[in-house]
Motif scaffolding. Structure first.
Motif, PDB file in Angstrom:
ATOM      1  N   UNK A 107       0.814  -1.229   0.000  1.00  0.00           N
ATOM      2  CA  UNK A 107       0.000   0.000   0.000  1.00  0.00           C
ATOM      3  C   UNK A 107       0.839   1.267   0.000  1.00  0.00           C
ATOM      4  N   UNK A 108       2.160   1.145   0.085  1.00  0.00           N
ATOM      5  CA  UNK A 108       3.026   2.313   0.262  1.00  0.00           C
ATOM      6  C   UNK A 108       2.902   3.319  -0.874  1.00  0.00           C
ATOM      7  N   UNK A 109       2.564   2.854  -2.072  1.00  0.00           N
ATOM      8  CA  UNK A 109       2.494   3.748  -3.226  1.00  0.00           C
ATOM      9  C   UNK A 109       1.070   4.198  -3.533  1.00  0.00           C
ATOM     10  N   UNK A 110       0.147   3.909  -2.629  1.00  0.00           N
ATOM     11  CA  UNK A 110      -1.202   4.450  -2.767  1.00  0.00           C
ATOM     12  C   UNK A 110      -1.167   5.934  -2.394  1.00  0.00           C
ATOM     13  N   UNK A 111      -2.111   6.729  -2.875  1.00  0.00           N
ATOM     14  CA  UNK A 111      -2.167   8.149  -2.486  1.00  0.00           C
ATOM     15  C   UNK A 111      -2.293   8.309  -0.973  1.00  0.00           C
ATOM     16  N   UNK A 112      -1.739   9.391  -0.454  1.00  0.00           N
ATOM     17  CA  UNK A 112      -1.726   9.625   0.994  1.00  0.00           C
ATOM     18  C   UNK A 112      -3.099   9.460   1.653  1.00  0.00           C
ATOM     19  N   UNK A 113      -4.177  10.075   1.107  1.00  0.00           N
ATOM     20  CA  UNK A 113      -5.471   9.935   1.788  1.00  0.00           C
ATOM     21  C   UNK A 113      -5.934   8.489   1.899  1.00  0.00           C
TER      22      UNK A 113
ATOM     23  N   UNK B 161      -1.026  12.091 -14.754  1.00  0.00           N
ATOM     24  CA  UNK B 161      -2.324  12.754 -14.854  1.00  0.00           C
ATOM     25  C   UNK B 161      -3.210  12.493 -13.641  1.00  0.00           C
ATOM     26  N   UNK B 162      -2.895  11.466 -12.837  1.00  0.00           N
ATOM     27  CA  UNK B 162      -3.739  11.119 -11.697  1.00  0.00           C
ATOM     28  C   UNK B 162      -3.155  11.541 -10.351  1.00  0.00           C
ATOM     29  N   UNK B 163      -1.831  11.564 -10.231  1.00  0.00           N
ATOM     30  CA  UNK B 163      -1.199  11.858  -8.944  1.00  0.00           C
ATOM     31  C   UNK B 163      -0.075  12.878  -9.088  1.00  0.00           C
ATOM     32  N   UNK B 164       0.237  13.539  -7.973  1.00  0.00           N
ATOM     33  CA  UNK B 164       1.382  14.441  -7.895  1.00  0.00           C
ATOM     34  C   UNK B 164       2.326  13.875  -6.830  1.00  0.00           C
ATOM     35  N   UNK B 165       3.540  13.579  -7.229  1.00  0.00           N
ATOM     36  CA  UNK B 165       4.540  13.012  -6.324  1.00  0.00           C
ATOM     37  C   UNK B 165       5.430  14.128  -5.809  1.00  0.00           C
ATOM     38  N   UNK B 166       5.491  14.277  -4.485  1.00  0.00           N
ATOM     39  CA  UNK B 166       6.298  15.331  -3.895  1.00  0.00           C
ATOM     40  C   UNK B 166       7.785  15.106  -4.093  1.00  0.00           C
ATOM     41  N   UNK B 167       8.509  16.207  -4.250  1.00  0.00           N
ATOM     42  CA  UNK B 167       9.949  16.115  -4.510  1.00  0.00           C
ATOM     43  C   UNK B 167      10.785  16.414  -3.283  1.00  0.00           C
ATOM     44  N   UNK B 168      10.157  16.666  -2.148  1.00  0.00           N
ATOM     45  CA  UNK B 168      10.898  17.024  -0.948  1.00  0.00           C
ATOM     46  C   UNK B 168      11.495  15.824  -0.251  1.00  0.00           C
ATOM     47  N   UNK B 169      11.986  16.055   0.944  1.00  0.00           N
ATOM     48  CA  UNK B 169      12.576  14.940   1.708  1.00  0.00           C
ATOM     49  C   UNK B 169      11.539  13.883   2.071  1.00  0.00           C
ATOM     50  N   UNK B 170      10.267  14.287   2.163  1.00  0.00           N
ATOM     51  CA  UNK B 170       9.192  13.329   2.400  1.00  0.00           C
ATOM     52  C   UNK B 170       8.423  13.156   1.089  1.00  0.00           C
TER      53      UNK B 170
END
Length: 299
Positions: free
Chosen positions: A52-58, A161-170
């Motif tokens: 589940x680690x790559x599912x969206x945060x919510x 087109x479906x998700x935005x992956x953060x580029x920060x340390x988290x």
């Protein structure tokens, strides 16, 4: 009857009473008084959260919360499957109207039958995940981050087109449309390891399957900002309130869900809808990360 004999009878009665009281104490000790589960090492937690680690945060937040009530998952999975054709307001009304006895954190997963099917299909995993989240919340969140870093660093996890992956340390994974929850499909044995030569990393994760929620499921913690992580503070927010259920307080903790009525098991299932499970084609769409086309009207 002699004096010593009467004394012996009285002494035996006292012993029997003490034994009865002792047994009553043991019987009355609730399951919540059990010792916490063994502490899991980082590598164990990495494997535990991998699927589940790559599912969206919510969605990850809702799964972790719901997993802390593993005994309620099988019945919820069955209900979700049998009512899968309901969407939006009709589904939200059905959840309330059927007077479901499950915790709102479990009810929150009812719009996503494929997730509940996965959880109910591997109850050992679901129970272990829920117990780990209760006993080692910070460690579980760290494990999710380690797995996401691997997938991002190897090139599998990227914004689309479906998700935005953060580029920060988290590494955050947020839906482009907060009202549409994508359920990605991937093989943990692939996306957390260096790709073999010639392998197309862009196809390692499929984002074709998702569920439209709209605003009708806000009482269950869906919506912009209502289900999120503060990764740095090791905090999970569901329904815009910090999730505080732990192993120690799990018997008494009640998370706030304004607008969701909690029904006792005795009021269970005031069924008002037809029951129709998903077809094999609908199930496979979720399992393979493809767009699903509702088939109940064509059978």
């Amino acid at each position: 009857m002699s004096g010593p004999y009467r004394y012996g009878m009285k002494e035996n009665k006292v012993r029997i009473l003490k034994l009865f009281l002792l047994m009553a104490v043991f019987v009355s000790v609730p399951v919540f008084a059990q010792a916490p589960p063994p502490t899991r090492a980082p590598g164990e937690l990495d494997q535990l959260v991998a699927r589940i680690a790559l599912y969206p945060d919510p969605l990850v937040a809702q799964i972790l919360a719901g997993a802390t009530y593993p005994d309620q998952i099988p019945d919820a999975a069955k209900w979700a499957d049998q009512h899968h054709y309901l969407t939006g307001k009709a589904l939200a009304d059905a959840i309330q109207g059927d007077q479901l006895p499950w915790d709102p954190s479990v009810q929150a997963l009812l719009p996503v039958p494929s997730v509940l099917e996965m959880m109910a299909g591997d109850m050992n995993w679901t129970t272990d995940l829920g117990n780990a989240f209760l006993a080692q919340q910070a460690d579980v969140m760290d494990a999710v981050q380690r797995e996401r870093h691997k997938a991002r660093d190897y090139g599998y996890l990227r914004s689309n087109a479906q998700i935005v992956v953060g580029a920060g340390p988290y590494v955050t994974i947020m839906p482009v449309d907060p009202g549409y929850v994508v359920v990605p499909y991937y093989d943990p044995a692939v996306v957390f390891f260096a790709p073999r030569p010639g392998f197309f990393v862009g196809g390692g994760i499929r984002f074709g399957f998702g569920i439209s929620l709209g605003l009708f499921f806000r009482p269950w913690g869906w919506g912009p900002g209502f289900g999120r992580f503060d990764w740095g503070a090791h905090a999970v927010f569901i329904n815009n309130a910090r999730w505080g259920r732990t192993w120690a307080n799990r018997g008494a903790y009640v998370h706030p869900y304004e607008g969701v009525h909690r029904y006792a098991p005795a009021a269970h299932f005031q069924e008002q809808h037809r029951l129709e499970g998903r077809s094999e084609g609908e199930r496979n769409a979720a399992r393979q990360g493809r767009a699903m086309h509702e088939e109940h009207g064509r059978r």
